[in-house]
Design a protein around this motif. Sequence first.
Motif, PDB file in Angstrom:
ATOM      1  N   GLY A 121       0.811  -1.212   0.000  1.00  0.00           N
ATOM      2  CA  GLY A 121       0.000   0.000   0.000  1.00  0.00           C
ATOM      3  C   GLY A 121       0.846   1.264   0.000  1.00  0.00           C
ATOM      4  O   GLY A 121       0.527   2.238  -0.689  1.00  0.00           O
ATOM      5  N   ARG A 172      -5.046   4.578   6.459  1.00  0.00           N
ATOM      6  CA  ARG A 172      -5.013   3.134   6.195  1.00  0.00           C
ATOM      7  C   ARG A 172      -3.709   2.521   6.725  1.00  0.00           C
ATOM      8  O   ARG A 172      -3.708   1.436   7.291  1.00  0.00           O
ATOM      9  CB  ARG A 172      -5.166   2.879   4.687  1.00  0.00           C
ATOM     10  CG  ARG A 172      -5.157   1.437   4.292  1.00  0.00           C
ATOM     11  CD  ARG A 172      -6.448   0.758   4.625  1.00  0.00           C
ATOM     12  NE  ARG A 172      -6.408  -0.618   4.126  1.00  0.00           N
ATOM     13  CZ  ARG A 172      -6.978  -1.615   4.757  1.00  0.00           C
ATOM     14  NH1 ARG A 172      -7.667  -1.412   5.832  1.00  0.00           N
ATOM     15  NH2 ARG A 172      -6.884  -2.831   4.275  1.00  0.00           N
ATOM     16  N   SER A 173      -2.616   3.238   6.538  1.00  0.00           N
ATOM     17  CA  SER A 173      -1.329   2.749   7.034  1.00  0.00           C
ATOM     18  C   SER A 173      -1.335   2.615   8.552  1.00  0.00           C
ATOM     19  O   SER A 173      -0.800   1.651   9.103  1.00  0.00           O
ATOM     20  CB  SER A 173      -0.206   3.697   6.611  1.00  0.00           C
ATOM     21  OG  SER A 173      -0.071   3.708   5.218  1.00  0.00           O
ATOM     22  N   ASP A 175      -2.602   5.966  -0.425  1.00  0.00           N
ATOM     23  CA  ASP A 175      -3.081   6.457   0.873  1.00  0.00           C
ATOM     24  C   ASP A 175      -2.424   7.797   1.178  1.00  0.00           C
ATOM     25  O   ASP A 175      -1.352   7.866   1.762  1.00  0.00           O
ATOM     26  CB  ASP A 175      -2.760   5.431   1.958  1.00  0.00           C
ATOM     27  CG  ASP A 175      -3.385   5.778   3.296  1.00  0.00           C
ATOM     28  OD1 ASP A 175      -4.294   6.608   3.314  1.00  0.00           O
ATOM     29  OD2 ASP A 175      -2.951   5.195   4.297  1.00  0.00           O
ATOM     30  N   GLU A 222      -3.982   2.131  10.451  1.00  0.00           N
ATOM     31  CA  GLU A 222      -4.856   1.004  10.795  1.00  0.00           C
ATOM     32  C   GLU A 222      -4.126  -0.321  10.627  1.00  0.00           C
ATOM     33  O   GLU A 222      -4.191  -1.202  11.495  1.00  0.00           O
ATOM     34  CB  GLU A 222      -6.093   1.042   9.897  1.00  0.00           C
ATOM     35  CG  GLU A 222      -7.066  -0.075  10.149  1.00  0.00           C
ATOM     36  CD  GLU A 222      -8.225  -0.067   9.152  1.00  0.00           C
ATOM     37  OE1 GLU A 222      -8.875  -1.121   9.044  1.00  0.00           O
ATOM     38  OE2 GLU A 222      -8.451   0.960   8.500  1.00  0.00           O
ATOM     39  N   LEU A 223      -3.395  -0.464   9.530  1.00  0.00           N
ATOM     40  CA  LEU A 223      -2.638  -1.695   9.296  1.00  0.00           C
ATOM     41  C   LEU A 223      -1.518  -1.855  10.320  1.00  0.00           C
ATOM     42  O   LEU A 223      -1.238  -2.972  10.766  1.00  0.00           O
ATOM     43  CB  LEU A 223      -2.077  -1.711   7.875  1.00  0.00           C
ATOM     44  CG  LEU A 223      -3.104  -1.904   6.764  1.00  0.00           C
ATOM     45  CD1 LEU A 223      -2.451  -1.720   5.400  1.00  0.00           C
ATOM     46  CD2 LEU A 223      -3.761  -3.266   6.852  1.00  0.00           C
TER      47      LEU A 223
END
Length: 65
Positions: free
Chosen positions: A26, A37-38, A32, A40-41
């Motif tokens: 990603g 998102r990063s 992003d 969250e991951l």
Amino acid sequence: MQTFLIILLVIFAGATLFILAKGVIGMAQGKDITGMRSQELMRKRVLFQAVAIILAILLLLVASN
């Protein structure tokens, strides 16, 4: 009991690797912009990694007895 812990350890280690690879891919794609998102991951990876470490400690404790 040891077999069950080994299976769980492999599952959580695999999940950690999967989430890590997903995050790296990603980031490499650069889609992003905000980084949400990063983040969250990253939280999921840390959680799965912590569970894997706890399972490894439990496995060592069970194996030593």
